[in-house]
Design an enzyme around this catalytic site. Structure first.
Site, PDB file in Angstrom:
ATOM      1  N   GLU A 402       0.827  -1.215   0.000  1.00 47.67           N
ATOM      2  CA  GLU A 402       0.000   0.000   0.000  1.00 47.67           C
ATOM      3  C   GLU A 402       0.859   1.262   0.000  1.00 47.67           C
ATOM      4  O   GLU A 402       0.467   2.281  -0.567  1.00 47.67           O
ATOM      5  CB  GLU A 402      -0.963  -0.011   1.188  1.00 47.67           C
ATOM      6  CG  GLU A 402      -1.923  -1.188   1.224  1.00 47.67           C
ATOM      7  CD  GLU A 402      -2.693  -1.376  -0.072  1.00 47.67           C
ATOM      8  OE1 GLU A 402      -2.929  -0.394  -0.802  1.00 47.67           O
ATOM      9  OE2 GLU A 402      -3.068  -2.533  -0.364  1.00 47.67           O
ATOM     10  N   HIS A 533     -13.816  -6.994  -5.136  1.00 48.12           N
ATOM     11  CA  HIS A 533     -12.992  -6.355  -6.152  1.00 48.12           C
ATOM     12  C   HIS A 533     -13.756  -6.120  -7.455  1.00 48.12           C
ATOM     13  O   HIS A 533     -13.601  -5.076  -8.081  1.00 48.12           O
ATOM     14  CB  HIS A 533     -11.756  -7.214  -6.455  1.00 48.12           C
ATOM     15  CG  HIS A 533     -10.624  -7.012  -5.506  1.00 48.12           C
ATOM     16  ND1 HIS A 533     -10.606  -7.562  -4.254  1.00 48.12           N
ATOM     17  CD2 HIS A 533      -9.468  -6.307  -5.616  1.00 48.12           C
ATOM     18  CE1 HIS A 533      -9.490  -7.225  -3.642  1.00 48.12           C
ATOM     19  NE2 HIS A 533      -8.787  -6.457  -4.437  1.00 48.12           N
ATOM     20  N   PHE A 535     -17.285  -6.685  -7.846  1.00 46.62           N
ATOM     21  CA  PHE A 535     -18.697  -6.327  -7.721  1.00 46.62           C
ATOM     22  C   PHE A 535     -18.944  -5.071  -6.888  1.00 46.62           C
ATOM     23  O   PHE A 535     -20.064  -4.565  -6.863  1.00 46.62           O
ATOM     24  CB  PHE A 535     -19.500  -7.500  -7.156  1.00 46.62           C
ATOM     25  CG  PHE A 535     -19.509  -8.698  -8.053  1.00 46.62           C
ATOM     26  CD1 PHE A 535     -20.012  -8.607  -9.345  1.00 46.62           C
ATOM     27  CD2 PHE A 535     -19.001  -9.910  -7.628  1.00 46.62           C
ATOM     28  CE1 PHE A 535     -20.010  -9.703 -10.197  1.00 46.62           C
ATOM     29  CE2 PHE A 535     -18.992 -11.015  -8.472  1.00 46.62           C
ATOM     30  CZ  PHE A 535     -19.501 -10.910  -9.759  1.00 46.62           C
TER      31      PHE A 535
END
Length: 620
Positions: A402, A533, A535
């Site tokens: 991240e 991821h 939907f």
């Protein structure tokens, strides 16, 4: 990487927000103005970044229906509104389903094998549920589907029936009752197909690839190549696991199931590399991981990161605020860091999101651009008692990942806000800097800089460091196939699947699963009901992006290897080049051009396969 969603209840501002975004993207005056710029005599005098802005905004307008007739545009807008509500409901159902599962355990025999860190979290969860006298040693313990507990149960619980119960609950989350996401998925797929056809595309994948660097064929070709490289190793992984379990006298050795894989894999890894993930935790405390991460980025990119708590409000007591400075000691960016899991209010996973981006237009003083601010959110194991957050290799890898996203956002030099940082970058290239940073987690110097015992400062023994590095390729074929399942089912659902046809969404998943899992998926597997991821986020017909970006990021990291990982001057020079291209240029140039500028050639998958131990060996 994912966007933050609403955790509880319906956000009544969403319809207004979507309506505003649609009006903006479908604005004829704005669209015509951008067309006029592209057709003007001054077009060639514009910077690359400004040309990219114009081209991207024109494409965005078309993809959002600016060219549709009134009735079709009205229907398009109705679809967008409904899709937004469905995505939000999808995410809420997962969170509520996760909260609904809890198993109270009072018999210590039932939690045999679980590490002390997990037991401490489970005891604290019990206290929050009213068991005021709960302790890590004596319980009771509350087992949940929250990431740190779920993964630990699957890896370490000797109680096979507990592993099975937790696994089945996990893969069937949000798949029945009022929280059932199945009809939501069907409706989302139906609406996406209708939306794509309104815009002249034959399926949603075709529409999605308008904003990718790859094509559908190239994405499928990559998936096929990686599948061919990983299938035989994965079969060998399974046979090795069965042999090992059999050698340990396990009754289930001849009938290993999904809830056995992680448990016996962890035992095999411990045996093969003499590594115990839980015994390594004390060497990977969060404060030390962050210090080492900041030192690495100083070494590579010549930036200083300092605490700036108090400069900005935070949403939780555990959230920290930092400022980023370059060699001139002037702040160039800021970021929030929210590290710990909070099961009752925070969805799982880890992500980086934009608070504000770099922009000259939005500058407050008209002299310097507005500085970027990022937020990095993780679900790390929280501190317990007098212990800091003690992490697994995977958990500190998630922070590096991240932070790679955040670096691209914070170190951009683009002053055009619409293409600064990771804005304006095609979706299958946004993971390059994050996956690049993961590679540093498996370098000797990085590990030894981090791995010091939180109590006495003892450095992790060299031999254990080397075993961690060797274990990197452990079951790499199996792990890659798991990702290829997600990528494959995503592309299939968005290119070939027809709602109401002979196949259900779960038939599609089962079909893909046969080619990606040596053990067949459970017939009742409903993983799709929690596949946020695709939907509830931006990865629809784009989950392959992880593999696509892994290939590029590994190739990029190999440039640092070629320069010499033990040569500080060479690393500094290569780091400067990476910063000035991949990190600085943002969306101001196409990712393909940016990669070519950094690497000097087209990417190849060789480094990725080599790092994962999947290159075929050639006999002498």
């Amino acid at each position: 990487m994912a966007k933050i969603g609403c955790a509880f209840g319906e956000d009544h501002r969403q319809p207004t927000k979507v309506e505003f975004q649609l009006k903006l993207r479908q604005s004829k005056p704005i669209y015509d103005a951008f067309k006029a710029i592209r057709g003007s005599p001054d077009w060639e005098n514009l910077s690359d970044a400004r040309k990219r802005v114009v081209e991207l905004k024109l494409k965005e307008a078309v993809l959002y229906g600016v060219s549709l007739e009134d009735s079709k545009r009205e229907r398009f807008n109705e679809i967008e509104q409904e899709l937004e509500k469905l995505a939000q409901k999808f995410e809420e159902n997962i969170l509520d389903a996760k909260k609904n599962f809890e198993k109270v355990i009072k018999d210590k025999k039932e939690i045999e094998g679980l590490p002390s860190t997990t037991l401490a979290i489970a005891a604290e969860m019990a206290i929050s549920k009213g068991y005021e006298k709960a302790t890590a040693d004596n319980g009771p313990w509350v087992i949940t589907l929250d990431g740190p507990i779920y993964r630990s149960v699957l890896q370490h619980a000797c109680n096979r029936s507990l592993r099975e119960e937790v696994y089945r609950a996990y893969v069937t989350r949000a798949s029945d009752g009022p929280l059932n996401n199945t009809p939501i998925i069907e409706r989302i797929l139906e609406l996406r197909l209708e939306k794509a056809k309104l815009l002249g595309h034959s399926n949603y994948a075709e529409f999605s690839f308008e904003t990718k660097t790859a094509t559908t064929d190239k994405a499928k070709d990559l998936i096929d190549k990686l599948h061919n490289a990983s299938w035989s190793p994965a079969i060998q992984d399974m046979e090795e696991l069965r042999d090992f379990a059999r050698g340990q006298g396990a009754e289930e050795a001849n009938d290993l199931n999904h809830w056995d894989i992680n448990f016996w894999s962890e035992r095999l890894r411990e045996s093969k590399y003499d590594l115990n993930e839980e015994e390594l935790r004390p060497f990977f405390s969060l404060p030390k991981v962050m210090d080492s991460l900041f030192n690495l980025t100083k070494k590579l990119f010549d930036i200083d990161i300092e605490p700036a708590d108090g400069m900005a409000p935070v949403w939780n007591k555990d959230v920290s605020f930092y400022k980023v400075k370059d060699s001139s000691t002037t702040p160039i960016a800021y970021f929030y860091f929210d590290p710990y899991t909070r099961p009752s209010e925070k969805r799982g996973g880890a992500w980086m999101d934009v608070v504000v981006g770099r922009s000259s237009v939005l500058s407050s003083d008209n002299n310097c651009p507005r500085l970027p601010i990022a937020q990095i959110v993780c679900n790390q194991t929280p501190p317990t008692g007098d212990k800091p957050s003690l992490m697994t290799i995977r958990e500190f890898e998630a922070i590096f990942h991240e932070f790679g996203h955040a670096l691209q956002h914070m170190l951009t030099k683009q002053d055009e806000g619409l293409v600064s940082g990771n804005q304006g970058i095609e979706w299958d290239a946004v993971e390059i800097p994050s996956l690049f940073m993961e590679n540093w987690c498996y370098q000797r110097d990085t590990i030894l800089a981090i791995a010091r015992h939180y109590e006495n400062g003892e450095t992790l023994p060299e031999d254990k460091c080397l075993r961690i590095l060797s274990a990197r390729t452990f079951r790499a074929g199996s792990q890659l196939l798991r990702q290829l399942r997600y990528a494959g089912v995503d592309l299939e659902l968005h290119s070939s699947y027809v709602s109401g046809g002979p196949e259900s969404i779960y038939d599609v998943d089962q079909k893909i699963g046969k080619n990606t899992h040596p053990i067949p998926l459970l017939p009742e597997d409903r993983f799709l009901c929690s596949f946020s991821h695709i939907f509830a986020d931006k990865y629809a017909a784009g989950y392959y992006s992880y593999q696509w970006a892994e290939v590029l990021s590994a190739d990029a990291f190999s440039a640092f290897e070629e320069a010499g990982l033990d040569n500080d001057q060479s690393l500094k020079e290569m780091g400067y080049k990476f910063r000035e291209t991949i990190l600085a240029l943002g969306g101001g140039k196409s990712p393909n051009e940016v990669f070519l500028e950094f690497r000097g050639r087209e990417p190849t998958p060789d480094a990725f396969l080599r790092y994962n131990g999947l290159l075929p060996t050639v006999a002498a």
